[in-house]
Design an enzyme around this catalytic site. Structure first.
Site: not given
Length: 520
Positions: A191-192, A195, A307
């Site tokens: 969601t961020f 990578v 998290d």
């Protein structure tokens, strides 16, 4: 999906030469041999040069410029193109207008495919792979290392470099940042953002680059993560506590990019590739010691990770060997067929993803933690602090032991009912406090309302809760190793955060005094 290639144009129609027009003029010139000045008559009868005919594109032309055309689709000039421009090569012509790449038609796991996992692996494994695991415009091209900011190389003006969700469109060979990092491949997406594995051209080393989505809330969260990473590196320069270390960060086309060391795959991916086979108990002890040390270090710095999950624990090395073990699938025969299981050669890990990490003295969001690892005080809106990390660690250790998530649910009340099935009834003092904050979850004062009287619950949900086993059944006390391991997990999973063991105390648990032999 790769961008579609433009259809080659093979038209070579000739243009008519314009009619020649002659004119005369006199000039004086100096003879280079004698040095005398003389008058000459100049006849201007040469027509203006005709515009060049379109270049005919052939397969050989395409193969000769494959690297060029592949980067023109995203507007980036490679070093070869820059050199071609300097030498006047035809390959240095202006690139065609870049096209927006199509969005992946299936970016997240689905029920039928389970991210490539065969359906024959069983419904429990499918639910594990599916549940809660969606795997990670503006040409603002600046590079920032925390103190300085300089312009970086930019692509030519063109369409947005993001998809409609704000993710940076990744293409192999793309170049980002200053010094330049050349993208090699996509490692993961959340969601961020994404990578990627990249080559740091200045040091000739491979690194990992976390490219944050160009959405304000994710950019803001990434700046907090950078602040946390700087704090960790400042207080642990030798990385004794095994948290991911920041190399540098920069802002590229409105995407915060965080550069760190390149590590192996996350523990969840290893579990999935290993058909969700549990880890050997010696490996569980190694993992637990390292992760508890990492989290205890965070808590010393007044930080809560919030998290913790197998996706945020990376192996340093992916090397493994294969061992034959009896099949866990009953076939009705007296002797089950042996199967292969991957056994890690190295159990070193690193804790990653501090995008949700919160300083104890700063604002706390009402809901944190990925669902499967969320502590009861968060679900019950009772506030949270360091103990929520301890609860997540308890869930993770059980997953290491069984291979699948302890709480596979997406409903708060069902989740609490599963917790009671594993951990026993909620303590009355906590239940009374929780009933005031979340009265819809309780009945008769302070008793969990399951199955709920106020709403209809599916039979599947009831079966899931009924099938959830107590912790003593999940980790049976068959020997001293299991007995101490079960005790450690039980103390991490206590309902009341005030009674839950601290991470620092968990590191001193007798489980870590044991020398566990290699069992495979």
């Amino acid at each position: 999906m790769a961008p579609s290639q433009p259809q080659p144009r093979t038209s070579t129609l000739k243009r008519k030469r314009p009619a020649a027009a002659a004119s005369y003029r006199s000039e004086t010139q100096v003879d280079s041999t004698t040095g005398r000045v003389r008058e000459v008559i100049v006849i201007d009868d040469t027509p203006s040069p005709a515009p060049p005919a379109p270049m005919s594109i052939t397969p050989s032309t395409l193969s000769a410029s494959a690297a060029v055309s592949s980067t023109y689709s995203n507007g980036v000039r490679t070093r070869a193109q820059v050199a071609a421009e300097a030498s006047g090569s035809r390959l240095a012509m202006a690139p065609p207008t870049a096209k927006r790449r199509k969005k992946d038609s299936n970016p997240t796991p689905n029920v039928s495919g389970v991210n490539g996992l065969p359906s024959s692996t069983g419904s429990a494994l499918q639910r594990k792979a599916i549940a809660g695991r969606a795997y990670y415009q503006k040409p603002a091209a600046t590079y920032t290392n925390g103190t300085t900011s300089t312009a970086s190389r930019t692509r030519e003006a063109g369409p947005s470099y993001d998809d409609k969700e704000g993710h940076y469109i990744i293409q192999a060979g793309d170049v980002i940042g200053v010094p330049l990092d050349r993208i090699v491949r996509l490692l993961g997406q959340g969601t961020f953002g994404k990578v990627v594995e990249a080559l740091d051209i200045s040091t000739r080393t491979m690194v990992a680059v976390k490219i944050i989505r160009s959405i304000p809330k994710y950019r803001d969260a990434s700046k907090i993560e950078i602040r946390v990473l700087k704090t960790l590196k400042q207080h642990d320069p030798t990385n004794k506590h095994k948290c991911i270390h920041l190399i540098e960060w920069f802002d590229y086309r409105n995407h915060i990019c965080i550069v760190s060391e390149l590590l192996g795959k996350c523990i969840y991916d290893f579990l999935k590739e290993n058909n969700f086979a549990p880890f050997p108990r010696r490996h569980i002890q190694d993992f637990a010691r390292q992760i508890l040390s990492s989290v205890a270090f965070l808590h010393e710095l007044k930080l809560v990770h919030t998290d913790l999950k197998p996706e945020n624990i990376l192996l340093v090395h992916n090397d493994y060997r294969l061992a034959s073990v009896p099949s866990a699938v009953g076939t009705g025969s007296k002797r089950s067929a042996p199967t292969s299981k991957m056994i890690l050669a190295n159990t070193d890990v690193r804790l990653i993803d501090f995008g949700s990490a919160t300083f104890e003295s700063e604002y706390h969001s009402s809901v944190v933690c990925t669902r499967h690892y969320r502590a009861p005080e968060i679900i019950l809106s009772l506030g949270w602090s360091y103990p929520c990390d301890a609860f997540s660690l308890g869930c993770i250790l059980v997953e290491f032991y069984t291979g699948v998530a302890l709480f596979q649910t997406h409903d708060n009340l069902e989740h609490l009912a599963m917790m009671e099935a594993v951990m026993g009834p909620m303590p009355p003092s906590l239940a009374r406090k929780a009933a005031k904050a979340k009265s819809e979850f309780f009945k008769d004062g302070a008793k969990l309302d399951w199955p709920p009287r106020s709403k209809k619950v599916t039979s599947a949900s009831k079966k899931e809760v009924k099938a959830t086993r107590p912790l003593a059944d999940i980790i049976p006390a068959t020997d001293i190793i299991n007995t101490r391991f079960q005790d450690l997990v039980r103390k991490l999973l206590r309902f009341d955060p005030q009674q839950r063991i601290t991470v620092a105390d968990a590191l001193r648990h007798p489980f870590f005094d044991l020398t566990i032999p290699h069992e495979l």
